[in-house]
Design an enzyme around this catalytic site. Structure first.
Site, PDB file in Angstrom:
ATOM      1  N   GLU A  88       0.838  -1.202   0.000  1.00 15.65           N
ATOM      2  CA  GLU A  88       0.000   0.000   0.000  1.00 15.65           C
ATOM      3  C   GLU A  88       0.871   1.249   0.000  1.00 15.65           C
ATOM      4  O   GLU A  88       1.892   1.317   0.694  1.00 15.65           O
ATOM      5  CB  GLU A  88      -0.880  -0.009   1.256  1.00 15.65           C
TER       6      GLU A  88
ATOM      7  N   LYS B  60      -9.038   3.148  -2.864  1.00 10.45           N
ATOM      8  CA  LYS B  60      -9.497   2.708  -1.543  1.00 10.45           C
ATOM      9  C   LYS B  60     -10.835   3.369  -1.207  1.00 10.45           C
ATOM     10  O   LYS B  60     -10.967   4.598  -1.261  1.00 10.45           O
ATOM     11  CB  LYS B  60      -8.439   3.074  -0.501  1.00 10.45           C
TER      12      LYS B  60
ATOM     13  N   CYS C 127      -5.535  -2.600   2.611  1.00  6.37           N
ATOM     14  CA  CYS C 127      -5.463  -2.492   4.068  1.00  6.37           C
ATOM     15  C   CYS C 127      -6.825  -2.791   4.717  1.00  6.37           C
ATOM     16  O   CYS C 127      -7.390  -3.853   4.514  1.00  6.37           O
ATOM     17  CB  CYS C 127      -4.898  -1.131   4.455  1.00  6.37           C
TER      18      CYS C 127
END
Length: 316
Positions: free
Chosen positions: A45, A132, A166
């Site tokens: 990430e 995200k 994540c």
């Protein structure tokens, strides 16, 4: 029935606020992937653009500081545009290794930054972009939210590849969307180095009966500039993100990793038919689903803050 594939995760840190230097570091890791004939690899990430762990960007409830604004401007400058020259270079890396690469980046779009995962095909083409959906806690100060239009499952020579970044992996509806789309290689770039992350990765692999590839950064104070306001201290050896990259099989077995405390490339030789062996008794979007009881609606439309229309008939 055996059709062996070689997959990998790259545990590496950014050179914070120095994107050209990070790309050079990435190129060295891609050369390792090429030498080992890896067909699919995942980078962490926020790898390109950086994860500014410990910075508060001068934010307090009801106020922001000039120094915090300077930090954001510096971070914005280290982000990349999609498409753009950095994307082109990453595509060239993928082509040089003949590998599918999933890379975590900080994407710049106007005045907003997104935590994004880019997927490149082995010919260097950008085949998927995922922003995200839900930045976590203070990340919401510096990153915008993605929409459903980037919930891509990409067809690759290895199989169907998707990325969840994540703590998106703690969103059950997102996981179910990917399962229903037939994900086979579930990529989880992250900076979460806690022990419990390993439990999450094994659960997702077993739940989705897919291969899970989680790449975490390994980053020390030395990876940031001397003027970095590091709350963890200024010893260059101080570990900011300790790693924990891992590859897990569709039955939840750990195939490589986790590894901590160093940069590393973890490789596993796998048989994709293991996915179907696993789904024999558990296919959560197929024979183990109950659509008569549970339904999920996913809006995959792109959301624009401003929409303009024109009068095609002209003035009258």
């Amino acid at each position: 029935m055996t059709d062996s594939r070689r997959i990998a995760v790259v545990q590496a840190g950014s050179t914070l606020f120095d994107t050209p230097a990070t790309l050079d570091r990435m190129a060295a890791h891609v050369e390792t992937l090429r030498a080992q004939q890896v067909e699919l690899a995942v980078f962490p990430e926020a790898y390109i653009g950086g994860y500014p762990k410990g910075l508060d960007f001068g934010a307090r409830v009801g106020s922001r500081t000039p120094a915090g604004r300077d930090d954001f401007a510096r971070y914005w400058q280290s982000a990349i545009t999609v498409p753009g020259p950095e994307v082109q270079r990453m595509g060239e890396m993928a082509a040089s290794a003949s590998a599918t690469l999933v890379v975590g980046v900080i994407e710049r779009a106007g005045g907003t930054l997104y935590c994004t995962a880019l997927t490149f095909g082995p010919d260097g083409t950008l085949i998927a972009r995922h922003r995200k959906l839900m930045p976590t806690a203070s990340e919401r100060l510096i990153w915008g939210q993605g929409d459903g239009s980037t919930l891509n499952v990409a067809e690759t020579p290895v199989g169907k590849v998707a990325a969840a970044i994540c703590w998106e992996n703690y969103m059950p509806a997102l996981r179910q969307h990917y399962y229903a789309a037939g994900v086979e290689f579930y990529c989880a770039p992250t900076v979460d180095d806690r022990d419990i992350w390993q439990t999450t990765m094994r659960h997702i692999a077993y739940e989705g009966r897919c291969f899970v590839l989680s790449a975490c950064q390994y980053m020390t104070r030395a990876d940031a500039s001397p003027d970095y306001d590091c709350i963890q201290g200024n010893d260059p050896a101080t570990v900011l993100i300790r790693g924990g990259s891992v590859i897990v099989s569709p039955m939840g077995d750990v195939l490589a990793g986790p590894i901590y405390g160093q940069e590393a490339v973890l490789v596993a030789d796998i048989d994709p038919i293991d996915i179907m062996r696993g789904r024999y008794d558990l296919d959560v979007s197929g024979h183990y689903a109950r659509p008569d009881v549970f339904t999920l609606t996913v809006d995959t439309r792109a959301r624009q803050p401003v929409t303009t229309t024109t009068n095609d008939q002209g003035d009258k």
